[in-house]
Design an enzyme around this catalytic site. Structure first.
Site, PDB file in Angstrom:
ATOM      1  N   ASP A  98      35.901 -63.897 -21.814  1.00  0.00           N
ATOM      2  CA  ASP A  98      34.729 -64.749 -22.044  1.00  0.00           C
ATOM      3  C   ASP A  98      33.865 -64.962 -20.813  1.00  0.00           C
ATOM      4  O   ASP A  98      33.025 -65.857 -20.792  1.00  0.00           O
ATOM      5  CB  ASP A  98      35.190 -66.110 -22.573  1.00  0.00           C
ATOM      6  N   GLU A 120      40.900 -59.893 -26.553  1.00  0.00           N
ATOM      7  CA  GLU A 120      40.961 -61.359 -26.660  1.00  0.00           C
ATOM      8  C   GLU A 120      39.724 -61.888 -27.395  1.00  0.00           C
ATOM      9  O   GLU A 120      39.045 -62.816 -26.966  1.00  0.00           O
ATOM     10  CB  GLU A 120      41.108 -62.013 -25.284  1.00  0.00           C
ATOM     11  N   GLU A 134      31.458 -69.989 -21.554  1.00  0.00           N
ATOM     12  CA  GLU A 134      32.378 -69.053 -22.177  1.00  0.00           C
ATOM     13  C   GLU A 134      32.274 -69.004 -23.701  1.00  0.00           C
ATOM     14  O   GLU A 134      32.420 -67.933 -24.299  1.00  0.00           O
ATOM     15  CB  GLU A 134      33.816 -69.380 -21.761  1.00  0.00           C
ATOM     16  N   HIS A 211      39.469 -77.258 -12.583  1.00  0.00           N
ATOM     17  CA  HIS A 211      38.330 -76.688 -11.865  1.00  0.00           C
ATOM     18  C   HIS A 211      37.086 -76.508 -12.731  1.00  0.00           C
ATOM     19  O   HIS A 211      36.033 -76.155 -12.218  1.00  0.00           O
ATOM     20  CB  HIS A 211      38.710 -75.311 -11.316  1.00  0.00           C
ATOM     21  N   ARG A 213      33.678 -76.407 -14.906  1.00  0.00           N
ATOM     22  CA  ARG A 213      32.360 -76.999 -14.659  1.00  0.00           C
ATOM     23  C   ARG A 213      32.178 -78.317 -15.402  1.00  0.00           C
ATOM     24  O   ARG A 213      31.654 -79.286 -14.867  1.00  0.00           O
ATOM     25  CB  ARG A 213      31.250 -76.031 -15.098  1.00  0.00           C
ATOM     26  N   HIS A 244      41.018 -75.277  -6.261  1.00  0.00           N
ATOM     27  CA  HIS A 244      39.967 -74.266  -6.390  1.00  0.00           C
ATOM     28  C   HIS A 244      39.027 -74.330  -5.191  1.00  0.00           C
ATOM     29  O   HIS A 244      38.801 -75.389  -4.611  1.00  0.00           O
ATOM     30  CB  HIS A 244      39.199 -74.523  -7.691  1.00  0.00           C
TER      31      HIS A 244
END
Length: 405
Positions: A98, A120, A134, A211, A213, A244
């Site tokens: 993604d 996937e 994604e 991590h 967004r 991260h």
């Protein structure tokens, strides 16, 4: 007869991990010519995986730049991939998952009128902004792709509901389980001094990874407060948190945990170390998508730090619980697993819904069948039922002492 040329496109570490078993299998299959192209949307962490799985790319676009935007990633990837595809003229382009690289790879192939296989495929939340970007990357890929390798029956059903023909969908399991079969090692010794030298006798290891967004800012602060409260409420726990590299993540989390005697903030770990750290954890708290798939194979319960997930199979199977980012709920759900042995055992013993280690084989066979190089399609992946006994876990170093319920 010329071999069937397959161009695989990879841009990030998660893509490389999940594509590695398939790439190795394609390289070994007679009648196939496998070509690997990196966009290197991420650089350092991607190179670690290539080294681990001994993958040698034919092309490396090396597009990563400091503080890059989604627009810039897409534009640079499209420009570079156009040249690669014109030169190679593959019969099939493979993309995974993604990421922005995944979408750009599919779009570049469409512009060249090349068929796309999506590894996937079919994961959905129904919210186009979560996960961002994604969710939309996956949906757009499904419109473009000709072959859809769905990891689960639910992913297949999502594709069917969107009008994808059933003959184009193959339920394969997730290739990350194939990868874990080679990376998790019972006698693994961590190369990093903080992990190798850590004395944790009698303590249970909490592994934190956050991590995303959409969790930056107040949601991540709430996550940190909840985990800090867990450390205070349960003195027999310790926290390991590979942080991260995103500066926004670091500005948020370091003030909460730095200096705490049972909290260990690390640099991001290489794949081999991280997989073996997961295997030795008592409980994982994460907003990562991939970890939701990996942890069930290892028998480690997961607290999902997201409001929605495109991987509901783990929640339905009982291997994960969706906590969101509200401080009180995170603390309550994790506390129950730390206090209640039966609740913990039920999650640790739940069946893994994501794979049996043969996903790459099924994808390879589906490709051969599609191009009339194999007479029959592969049988679909079917998850096993829950086991009566808790899964075994690796041991052999100091961190094994964190594993005891």
């Amino acid at each position: 007869m010329k071999p069937l040329k397959i161009l695989s496109i990879v841009g990030t570490r998660p893509e490389a991990i999940k594509m590695a078993p398939l790439l190795r299998l394609l390289e070994e299959t007679e009648g196939l010519a496998s070509v690997l192209c990196l966009t290197a949307q991420h650089r350092e962490m991607l190179d670690q995986v290539l080294s681990l799985f001994r993958l040698v790319p034919a092309y490396d676009l090396d597009i990563m730049q400091p503080e890059q935007t989604l627009t810039a990633i897409t534009a640079r990837a499209l420009e570079g991939l156009e040249q690669v595809m014109r030169r190679e003229q593959p019969q099939l382009v493979l993309v995974q998952g993604d990421t922005t690289t995944t979408f750009a790879g599919a779009l570049a192939a469409f512009y060249q009128r090349l068929p796309v296989g999506h590894v996937e495929a079919g994961l959905r939340t129904g919210d186009k902004y979560a996960p961002f970007p994604e969710e939309i990357n996956r949906r757009l890929n499904s419109v473009i792709s000709e072959l859809h390798f769905a990891p689960t029956a639910l992913a297949r059903d999502n594709l069917l509901q969107e009008g994808i023909g059933s003959r184009a969908i193959y339920v394969t399991g997730n290739t990350v389980i194939d990868a874990l079969k080679t990376t998790v090692q019972p006698a693994f010794v961590f190369p990093q001094p903080p992990l190798r030298d850590l004395e944790l006798k009698g303590r249970r290891l909490l592994l934190l990874e956050t991590h995303r967004r959409e969790n930056l800012g107040p949601p991540m602060e709430a996550i940190c407060r909840a985990v800090l409260a867990l450390l205070e409420a349960f003195p027999d726990t310790c926290l390991v948190f590979p942080v991260h590299k995103n500066p926004a993540v670091r500005r948020t989390v370091y003030p909460y945990f730095q200096g705490h005697p049972r909290a260990f903030l690390l640099e991001p770990l290489d794949t081999l170390s991280f997989h073996n750290l997961m295997a030795r954890a008592f409980l994982i708290l994460t907003d990562s998508g991939g970890i939701q798939e990996e942890a069930p194979h290892l028998g480690v319960p997961v607290i999902v730090l997201r409001e929605v997930t495109e991987r509901p199979e783990a929640v339905e199977a009982g291997t994960a619980v969706l906590a969101g980012t509200e401080e009180g709920r995170i603390f309550a759900l994790a506390s129950r697993l730390l206090r209640d042995r039966q609740a913990y055992a039920a999650m640790a013993r739940a069946a893994n819904p994501y794979g049996d280690g043969r996903a790459a084989e099924r994808i390879r066979d589906a490709i051969l069948y599609h191009f009339s190089l194999k007479e029959a399609p592969p049988a679909p992946f079917l998850p096993r039922r829950s086991s009566a006994a808790a899964p075994s876990r690796p041991a052999g170093n100091v961190l094994k002492n964190c594993n005891q319920p």
